[in-house]
Design a protein around this motif. Structure first.
Motif, short mmCIF file in Angstrom:
data_model
loop_
_atom_site.label_atom_id
_atom_site.label_comp_id
_atom_site.label_asym_id
_atom_site.label_seq_id
_atom_site.Cartn_x
_atom_site.Cartn_y
_atom_site.Cartn_z
N ASP A 9 0.92 -6.41 -7.31
CA ASP A 9 -0.40 -6.20 -6.75
C ASP A 9 -0.26 -5.10 -5.70
OD1 ASP A 9 -2.92 -6.27 -5.66
OD2 ASP A 9 -2.94 -8.41 -5.27
N TYR A 16 0.86 -1.18 0.00
CA TYR A 16 0.00 0.00 0.00
C TYR A 16 0.89 1.23 0.00
CZ TYR A 16 -3.66 3.24 1.70
OH TYR A 16 -4.55 4.28 1.85
N ASP A 45 -2.96 5.25 -3.04
CA ASP A 45 -3.99 6.17 -2.57
C ASP A 45 -3.47 7.61 -2.56
OD1 ASP A 45 -6.22 7.28 -1.38
OD2 ASP A 45 -5.92 6.34 0.57
N LYS A 51 -1.70 -5.54 -11.17
CA LYS A 51 -3.00 -5.27 -10.57
C LYS A 51 -2.84 -4.04 -9.69
CE LYS A 51 -5.47 -8.70 -9.06
NZ LYS A 51 -5.94 -9.81 -8.18
N ASP A 110 -6.79 5.08 -5.90
CA ASP A 110 -7.76 6.04 -5.41
C ASP A 110 -7.15 7.43 -5.60
OD1 ASP A 110 -9.75 7.45 -4.19
OD2 ASP A 110 -9.42 6.65 -2.18
N TRP A 124 -4.77 -0.93 -7.64
CA TRP A 124 -5.97 -0.38 -7.02
C TRP A 124 -5.66 1.08 -6.71
CZ3 TRP A 124 -9.77 -4.13 -6.74
CH2 TRP A 124 -9.34 -5.45 -6.84
N MET A 126 -1.91 -1.31 -3.95
CA MET A 126 -2.94 -0.31 -3.73
C MET A 126 -2.27 1.04 -3.56
SD MET A 126 -5.89 -0.14 -0.77
CE MET A 126 -6.74 -1.57 -1.46
#
Length: 218
Positions: free
Chosen positions: A178, A150, A182, A205, A209, A207, A180
């Motif tokens: 993979d 992250y 933000d 992958k 925001d 993710w 994330m």
């Protein structure tokens, strides 16, 4: 510190298989502060000195670790936390919080990069970072894996980047990421700085925001 088995094909991908026992170096054992009050740069530097250019794992325990300066890892070396939400590297510096690359890699017709390690189970926090800082810069490595990672808050300046994938001299094929990401000014940047840049046979992958005036994948 439990060793892990590690195998790789030599730099031109045609040589003999080399086997290594990879040792994990826990930063807490070198004086890091998992409360985030004191900076853990001295402990991280001590781990990197102990590893040298050898295979190894820079490992953080549970907690928040304040970093005022970045750390650079090479081929066969890994970065590990105890899980997303459990281990946080909180960056207060400028430049790269973490940089992983193979400094021995060469572009065509030279040898390609050596095998990468793994980035696993860690939050990289840039909410307090300086202008245009980077969470994770990675490149010139064969088969890098990013798992349960992250990256957040690298948004101080239009040049700030969460994840910067750079092919400075060679390629990053067979990547498996993979991640994330933000609220970073630029969430993911693929930078093909060399004519040998390639991410063939890779899986990504992301993710992401983002809010207004922030870029996703560029």
């Amino acid at each position: 510190m439990s060793p892990l088995s590690f195998s790789n094909i030599s730099g031109n991908f045609v040589g003999k298989v080399q086997s290594f026992m990879v040792q994990s170096f826990m930063v807490d054992d070198y004086g890091a502060d998992p409360t985030g009050v004191a900076a853990s740069d001295t402990a991280v530097a001590a781990v990197l000195t102990a590893m040298g250019a050898n295979p190894g794992i820079l490992e953080f325990g549970k907690g928040v670790y304040r970093l005022n300066s970045g750390a650079t890892l090479g081929a066969y070396q890994s970065l590990k936390g105890q899980g997303r939400g459990l281990t946080k590297a909180k960056f207060y510096g400028t430049g790269n919080c973490f940089y992983m690359h193979d400094p021995t890699a060469m572009g065509s017709p030279g040898y390609g990069p050596h095998l990468a390690g793994v980035v696993q189970g860690i939050d990289i926090d840039g909410w307090s970072a300086g202008p245009n800082a980077v969470g994770l810069k990675i490149g010139d490595l064969y088969g890098p894996r990013l798992e349960n990672v992250y990256i957040e808050g690298f948004n101080n300046g239009s040049g700030a980047i969460g994840l910067w994938a750079i092919s400075a001299v060679s390629h990053g094929e067979r990547s498996n990421w993979d991640v994330m990401i933000d609220q970073c000014s630029n969430a993911v940047v693929f930078d093909g700085a060399t004519g040998t840049a390639s991410y063939d046979y890779s899986t990504f992958k992301f993710w992401i925001d983002s809010i207004a005036n922030q870029n996703g994948v560029i």
